[in-house]
Design an enzyme around this catalytic site. Sequence first.
Site, PDB file in Angstrom:
ATOM      1  N   ARG A 123      24.757  -0.877   2.491  1.00 25.77           N
ATOM      2  CA  ARG A 123      25.248  -0.517   3.833  1.00 25.77           C
ATOM      3  C   ARG A 123      25.383   0.993   4.048  1.00 25.77           C
ATOM      4  O   ARG A 123      26.161   1.440   4.874  1.00 25.77           O
ATOM      5  CB  ARG A 123      26.582  -1.189   4.147  1.00 25.77           C
ATOM      6  CG  ARG A 123      26.532  -2.706   4.083  1.00 25.77           C
ATOM      7  CD  ARG A 123      27.739  -3.345   4.741  1.00 25.77           C
ATOM      8  NE  ARG A 123      27.602  -4.799   4.721  1.00 25.77           N
ATOM      9  CZ  ARG A 123      27.941  -5.550   3.682  1.00 25.77           C
ATOM     10  NH1 ARG A 123      28.456  -5.013   2.611  1.00 25.77           N
ATOM     11  NH2 ARG A 123      27.776  -6.856   3.741  1.00 25.77           N
ATOM     12  N   LYS A 144      17.037  10.310  12.565  1.00 26.62           N
ATOM     13  CA  LYS A 144      16.309   9.104  12.963  1.00 26.62           C
ATOM     14  C   LYS A 144      15.465   8.647  11.774  1.00 26.62           C
ATOM     15  O   LYS A 144      14.582   9.377  11.313  1.00 26.62           O
ATOM     16  CB  LYS A 144      15.424   9.365  14.181  1.00 26.62           C
ATOM     17  CG  LYS A 144      16.209   9.305  15.494  1.00 26.62           C
ATOM     18  CD  LYS A 144      15.396   9.747  16.683  1.00 26.62           C
ATOM     19  CE  LYS A 144      14.554   8.651  17.255  1.00 26.62           C
ATOM     20  NZ  LYS A 144      14.024   9.062  18.618  1.00 26.62           N
ATOM     21  N   GLU A 186       4.008  19.778  16.690  1.00 28.69           N
ATOM     22  CA  GLU A 186       5.449  19.601  16.954  1.00 28.69           C
ATOM     23  C   GLU A 186       6.148  20.966  17.054  1.00 28.69           C
ATOM     24  O   GLU A 186       7.135  21.113  17.769  1.00 28.69           O
ATOM     25  CB  GLU A 186       6.123  18.731  15.875  1.00 28.69           C
ATOM     26  CG  GLU A 186       5.588  17.303  15.757  1.00 28.69           C
ATOM     27  CD  GLU A 186       6.221  16.265  16.709  1.00 28.69           C
ATOM     28  OE1 GLU A 186       6.828  16.655  17.730  1.00 28.69           O
ATOM     29  OE2 GLU A 186       6.070  15.059  16.423  1.00 28.69           O
ATOM     30  N   GLU A 238      20.551   9.831  21.066  1.00 25.31           N
ATOM     31  CA  GLU A 238      19.537   9.698  22.118  1.00 25.31           C
ATOM     32  C   GLU A 238      20.040   8.935  23.324  1.00 25.31           C
ATOM     33  O   GLU A 238      19.437   7.970  23.782  1.00 25.31           O
ATOM     34  CB  GLU A 238      18.273   9.022  21.542  1.00 25.31           C
ATOM     35  CG  GLU A 238      17.058   9.281  22.411  1.00 25.31           C
ATOM     36  CD  GLU A 238      15.735   9.001  21.699  1.00 25.31           C
ATOM     37  OE1 GLU A 238      15.736   8.537  20.550  1.00 25.31           O
ATOM     38  OE2 GLU A 238      14.694   9.298  22.297  1.00 25.31           O
ATOM     39  N   ARG A 242      18.317  14.200  24.200  1.00 23.20           N
ATOM     40  CA  ARG A 242      17.363  14.045  23.100  1.00 23.20           C
ATOM     41  C   ARG A 242      16.002  13.539  23.576  1.00 23.20           C
ATOM     42  O   ARG A 242      14.981  13.759  22.920  1.00 23.20           O
ATOM     43  CB  ARG A 242      17.951  13.118  22.029  1.00 23.20           C
ATOM     44  CG  ARG A 242      17.205  13.175  20.718  1.00 23.20           C
ATOM     45  CD  ARG A 242      18.015  12.612  19.567  1.00 23.20           C
ATOM     46  NE  ARG A 242      17.188  12.604  18.370  1.00 23.20           N
ATOM     47  CZ  ARG A 242      17.635  12.457  17.136  1.00 23.20           C
ATOM     48  NH1 ARG A 242      18.911  12.296  16.919  1.00 23.20           N
ATOM     49  NH2 ARG A 242      16.808  12.469  16.116  1.00 23.20           N
ATOM     50  N   ASN A 246      10.625  13.959  23.418  1.00 21.95           N
ATOM     51  CA  ASN A 246       9.480  13.058  23.571  1.00 21.95           C
ATOM     52  C   ASN A 246       8.369  13.630  24.430  1.00 21.95           C
ATOM     53  O   ASN A 246       7.439  12.907  24.791  1.00 21.95           O
ATOM     54  CB  ASN A 246       9.939  11.712  24.139  1.00 21.95           C
ATOM     55  CG  ASN A 246      10.807  10.966  23.155  1.00 21.95           C
ATOM     56  OD1 ASN A 246      10.612  11.083  21.940  1.00 21.95           O
ATOM     57  ND2 ASN A 246      11.779  10.234  23.644  1.00 21.95           N
ATOM     58  N   HIS A 249       4.828  12.377  24.067  1.00 20.97           N
ATOM     59  CA  HIS A 249       4.852  11.231  23.154  1.00 20.97           C
ATOM     60  C   HIS A 249       4.513   9.905  23.822  1.00 20.97           C
ATOM     61  O   HIS A 249       4.116   8.965  23.134  1.00 20.97           O
ATOM     62  CB  HIS A 249       6.207  11.131  22.446  1.00 20.97           C
ATOM     63  CG  HIS A 249       6.337  12.078  21.283  1.00 20.97           C
ATOM     64  ND1 HIS A 249       6.246  13.451  21.434  1.00 20.97           N
ATOM     65  CD2 HIS A 249       6.516  11.861  19.956  1.00 20.97           C
ATOM     66  CE1 HIS A 249       6.387  14.026  20.249  1.00 20.97           C
ATOM     67  NE2 HIS A 249       6.548  13.082  19.323  1.00 20.97           N
ATOM     68  N   HIS A 265      -0.448  11.907  14.214  1.00 25.72           N
ATOM     69  CA  HIS A 265       0.632  11.983  15.191  1.00 25.72           C
ATOM     70  C   HIS A 265       0.560  13.281  16.008  1.00 25.72           C
ATOM     71  O   HIS A 265       0.577  13.256  17.243  1.00 25.72           O
ATOM     72  CB  HIS A 265       1.978  11.862  14.472  1.00 25.72           C
ATOM     73  CG  HIS A 265       3.160  11.899  15.387  1.00 25.72           C
ATOM     74  ND1 HIS A 265       3.458  10.860  16.251  1.00 25.72           N
ATOM     75  CD2 HIS A 265       4.103  12.847  15.594  1.00 25.72           C
ATOM     76  CE1 HIS A 265       4.547  11.178  16.939  1.00 25.72           C
ATOM     77  NE2 HIS A 265       4.957  12.368  16.563  1.00 25.72           N
TER      78      HIS A 265
HETATM   79  N1  LIG Z   1      12.286  10.687  12.204  1.00 28.46           N
HETATM   80  C1  LIG Z   1      11.804  11.463  13.151  1.00 28.46           C
HETATM   81  O1  LIG Z   1      12.542  12.043  13.953  1.00 28.46           O
HETATM   82  C2  LIG Z   1      10.316  11.648  13.246  1.00 28.46           C
HETATM   83  C3  LIG Z   1       9.773  12.638  14.078  1.00 28.46           C
HETATM   84  C4  LIG Z   1       8.397  12.818  14.076  1.00 28.46           C
HETATM   85  C5  LIG Z   1       7.593  12.028  13.281  1.00 28.46           C
HETATM   86  N2  LIG Z   1       8.147  11.072  12.501  1.00 28.46           N
HETATM   87  C6  LIG Z   1       7.325  10.260  11.606  1.00 28.46           C
HETATM   88  O2  LIG Z   1       6.745  11.109  10.638  1.00 28.46           O
HETATM   89  C7  LIG Z   1       5.547  10.512  10.154  1.00 28.46           C
HETATM   90  C8  LIG Z   1       4.483  11.551  10.098  1.00 28.46           C
HETATM   91  O3  LIG Z   1       4.913  12.580   9.233  1.00 28.46           O
HETATM   92  P1  LIG Z   1       3.877  13.484   8.443  1.00 28.46           P
HETATM   93  O4  LIG Z   1       2.899  14.020   9.404  1.00 28.46           O
HETATM   94  O5  LIG Z   1       4.673  14.403   7.606  1.00 28.46           O
HETATM   95  O6  LIG Z   1       3.091  12.390   7.625  1.00 28.46           O
HETATM   96  P2  LIG Z   1       2.992  12.034   6.063  1.00 28.46           P
HETATM   97  O7  LIG Z   1       4.321  11.948   5.461  1.00 28.46           O
HETATM   98  O8  LIG Z   1       2.134  10.835   6.015  1.00 28.46           O
HETATM   99  O9  LIG Z   1       2.223  13.290   5.447  1.00 28.46           O
HETATM  100  C9  LIG Z   1       0.909  13.549   5.829  1.00 28.46           C
HETATM  101  C10 LIG Z   1      -0.052  13.481   4.633  1.00 28.46           C
HETATM  102  O10 LIG Z   1       0.121  14.635   3.819  1.00 28.46           O
HETATM  103  C11 LIG Z   1       0.427  14.269   2.476  1.00 28.46           C
HETATM  104  N3  LIG Z   1       1.320  15.312   1.994  1.00 28.46           N
HETATM  105  C12 LIG Z   1       2.598  15.493   2.324  1.00 28.46           C
HETATM  106  N4  LIG Z   1       3.050  16.644   1.823  1.00 28.46           N
HETATM  107  C13 LIG Z   1       2.051  17.204   1.136  1.00 28.46           C
HETATM  108  C14 LIG Z   1       1.902  18.401   0.405  1.00 28.46           C
HETATM  109  N5  LIG Z   1       2.899  19.285   0.334  1.00 28.46           N
HETATM  110  N6  LIG Z   1       0.738  18.631  -0.205  1.00 28.46           N
HETATM  111  C15 LIG Z   1      -0.296  17.773  -0.078  1.00 28.46           C
HETATM  112  N7  LIG Z   1      -0.231  16.632   0.619  1.00 28.46           N
HETATM  113  C16 LIG Z   1       0.935  16.363   1.232  1.00 28.46           C
HETATM  114  C17 LIG Z   1       0.993  12.886   2.585  1.00 28.46           C
HETATM  115  O11 LIG Z   1       0.834  12.163   1.405  1.00 28.46           O
HETATM  116  C18 LIG Z   1       0.184  12.297   3.735  1.00 28.46           C
HETATM  117  O12 LIG Z   1      -1.057  11.857   3.250  1.00 28.46           O
HETATM  118  C19 LIG Z   1       5.234   9.370  11.090  1.00 28.46           C
HETATM  119  O13 LIG Z   1       5.531   8.161  10.437  1.00 28.46           O
HETATM  120  C20 LIG Z   1       6.179   9.574  12.263  1.00 28.46           C
HETATM  121  O14 LIG Z   1       6.574   8.368  12.879  1.00 28.46           O
HETATM  122  C21 LIG Z   1       9.486  10.885  12.468  1.00 28.46           C
HETATM  123 ZN   LIG Z   2       6.628  13.492  17.253  1.00 25.07          ZN
END
Ligand SMILES: NC(=O)c1ccc[n+]([C@@H]2O[C@H](COP(=O)([O-])OP(=O)(O)OC[C@H]3O[C@@H](n4cnc5c(N)ncnc54)[C@H](O)[C@@H]3O)[C@@H](O)[C@H]2O)c1
Ligand SMILES: [Zn+2]
Lengths: 363, 363
Positions: A123, A144, A186, A238, A242, A246, A249, A265
């Site tokens: 939890r 989030k 972003e 949100e 917040r 978006n 998005h 993304h």
């Molecule tokens: N929680 C939130 O507020 C929020 C906001 C925006 C996006 N997201 C989420 O984030 C995700 C996308 O994040 P992302 O773009 O970081 O994707 P990711 O975590 O998949 O990373 C992108 C790629 O890079 C690789 N990688 C990561 N760090 C590396 C490094 N230092 N060296 C080499 N390779 C590396 C990963 O293995 C992956 O293949 C989505 O699932 C999205 O929904 C969440």
């Molecule tokens: Zn985003």
Amino acid sequence: MKTLTVDLGERSYPIHIGHGILPLLPEKLAECGIGSPTPLLVITDSAVAPHYLKPVEELLRGAGYPVTTSVIPSGEASKSLEMLDELVKVALEAGLDRKSVIIALGGGVVGDLAGFVAASYMRGIRFVQVPTTILAHDSSVGGKVAVNHKLAKNIIGAFHQPEMVFYALEMLRTLPPREVRSGLAEVAKHGLIWDAAFVEWCESNADKLLALDPEALEYALYTGCSVKAQVVGQDERENGLRAILNLGHTIGHALEAVSRYELLHGEAISIGMVGSAKLAVRFGRDPVIYETTKRLLRKLELPVAVPSHIDTSEVMRTMMYDKKFKDGRTVFVLPEAIGRVEIVRDVPVAWVEEVVEELKREA
Amino acid sequence: MKTLTVDLGERSYPIHIGHGILPLLPEKLAECGIGSPTPLLVITDSAVAPHYLKPVEELLRGAGYPVTTSVIPSGEASKSLEMLDELVKVALEAGLDRKSVIIALGGGVVGDLAGFVAASYMRGIRFVQVPTTILAHDSSVGGKVAVNHKLAKNIIGAFHQPEMVFYALEMLRTLPPREVRSGLAEVAKHGLIWDAAFVEWCESNADKLLALDPEALEYALYTGCSVKAQVVGQDERENGLRAILNLGHTIGHALEAVSRYELLHGEAISIGMVGSAKLAVRFGRDPVIYETTKRLLRKLELPVAVPSHIDTSEVMRTMMYDKKFKDGRTVFVLPEAIGRVEIVRDVPVAWVEEVVEELKREA
Ligand SMILES: NC(=O)c1ccc[n+]([C@@H]2O[C@H](COP(=O)([O-])OP(=O)(O)OC[C@H]3O[C@@H](n4cnc5c(N)ncnc54)[C@H](O)[C@@H]3O)[C@@H](O)[C@H]2O)c1
Ligand SMILES: [Zn+2]
Ligand SMILES: NC(=O)c1ccc[n+]([C@@H]2O[C@H](COP(=O)([O-])OP(=O)(O)OC[C@H]3O[C@@H](n4cnc5c(N)ncnc54)[C@H](O)[C@@H]3O)[C@@H](O)[C@H]2O)c1
Ligand SMILES: [Zn+2]
């Protein structure tokens, strides 16, 4: 090293950002109440592990922490209930209890998944974000966390704030160029919604950012995190403000899904932000908004057009699944000027469809 | 109808208890901010549905609420991530959004599962507990929601308080007698930890309780809920006081697991409470604690002995998985007197084992 605070009363936490700061991790953990020998579970992915897992593990062990590690497959598909199940097994077998801490070492996928494990294991236990992507300057801040359902992204989750965000920028050096660009979308968004001067700066420094110039990168990510922290500090769950995060998005999420995640993304929201600018102009806003948005994103080598093989009506259907459409109208975050957005409640769905069509011919 | 309040600041909520109050459900929903036409998802189980789903559905529809329903298989196995996945699908297909509300119509299984769906769907939507078992006077109050992992019960969950607990006691009439008795074990627990006079009352009125006498039942469940509400009001997230609710649960949980859930929860904690009383006496407490505890539970027709086919060393191993054992000692909630408990930090594991053995010869 620079430090920011996400101001959320008793849930406040620091964001440390800097080049070469990884060795400070144990010290900073201790500063936020996670002293050795708190048992730690480090969760990372298969692309990050070969570069950074061993150094991080050794660092933490050296500082006296008992460390368990778990490596998930890289990629969005890991944000699933199956992986939650698996990681809970790892946590149980490692004997993690309510005082243990999870370390999310990776991009947004690791952060969202490990964060949800932390939110739901017993939890709720504490966790720390150690982002390794540019995009994660966004996803690691704000609490989030979520996994995906077959039918919808991020639909099963929680608001669970980390104890700290520890952003050692030296780890970005191994990031594939396409992921660099995606993450910069972003960064651009944080400028477009909040800070016109930063938008200008990003445009002038786009080359440096793409080349991962340490100083430019630190400034950009510090500024991006700071925008995110301010927005989250005013609206943790949100209920209002917040929503401005978006920008781009609504169209972006639909494009991601319809492309079967061939679009990253950041790529998808880049196109979505151009779409939002177009919609704003239709509402009578200054066309300079559209021109500036597009120029910035192109400088960052991000796509600004919908790939031609994508079917507009499928995009519209996907969007409708996500969003309320009432009397042929819907809500959108739209730029009011560069650095300022507004929530527009009566956007005609027909206009959105026309804009998606136009975006296919964008160049 | 009687009404209690769980006092948790902005998360406070009412508990309404009474016979024949079901028709008041829409009115009470509206009073706590869930006015029609808020979309509702009613989650119930296959043993409850044949009796109560249709009346509840008609009542809510009649009051103008759009209602979706989902019936899960009756039984502990439904508290799983698979069922979470399934219910999220139902919620998505029904178009539930962040303003929608989940109604948990059932016992602790439905309440814990539906509560966790509400806690995690879109990162948290509102829910209402409509308990239909005696045990659920306990589980529906306090916001602990969870599903099970293959390796551990209730390990994946959240603290997510309901908007209201609506306890229409006329629905208890169809409860199988064994479930009645099991639920009364938690009623007894609430007396044993908090209220000596109530323990006496329960002993004198055991026959009435077992016969589901409306007045006796209402008084007992009101009192039980009130103890739970007071404890939760002082310690929402189980950082201290709330631990006293675990009287009998350390041994009880282990017995449940080792019996492969042949023992119902209340049956197992009944035996566990006798074990705790025995341990207390070993620590020099008045033997009257043991005698009274056992007499009360037997009057309620609950088991007080460990079934002979259960292996003591397996019970001990299971307990150790659950709990910290350090230097051969562990923490227990033990009675200090009837109506009062204490946390004892240095219970010798050897004593626990001896007590489990003795409990096999109990009569
Ligand atoms: N929680 C939130 O507020 C929020 C906001 C925006 C996006 N997201 C989420 O984030 C995700 C996308 O994040 P992302 O773009 O970081 O994707 P990711 O975590 O998949 O990373 C992108 C790629 O890079 C690789 N990688 C990561 N760090 C590396 C490094 N230092 N060296 C080499 N390779 C590396 C990963 O293995 C992956 O293949 C989505 O699932 C999205 O929904 C969440
Ligand atoms: Zn985003
Ligand atoms: N969240 C908490 O704080 C908390 C506290 C105690 C127990 N629990 C959980 O509660 C669960 C046990 O609850 P329970 O004993 O209510 O079990 P349950 O929900 O399984 O109900 C017991 C049985 O009675 C049936 N039933 C329920 N209401 C009925 C009715 N009115 N008429 C006929 N049949 C009916 C059910 O289908 C089931 O077969 C466990 O999973 C336990 O972990 C949670
Ligand atoms: Zn219990």
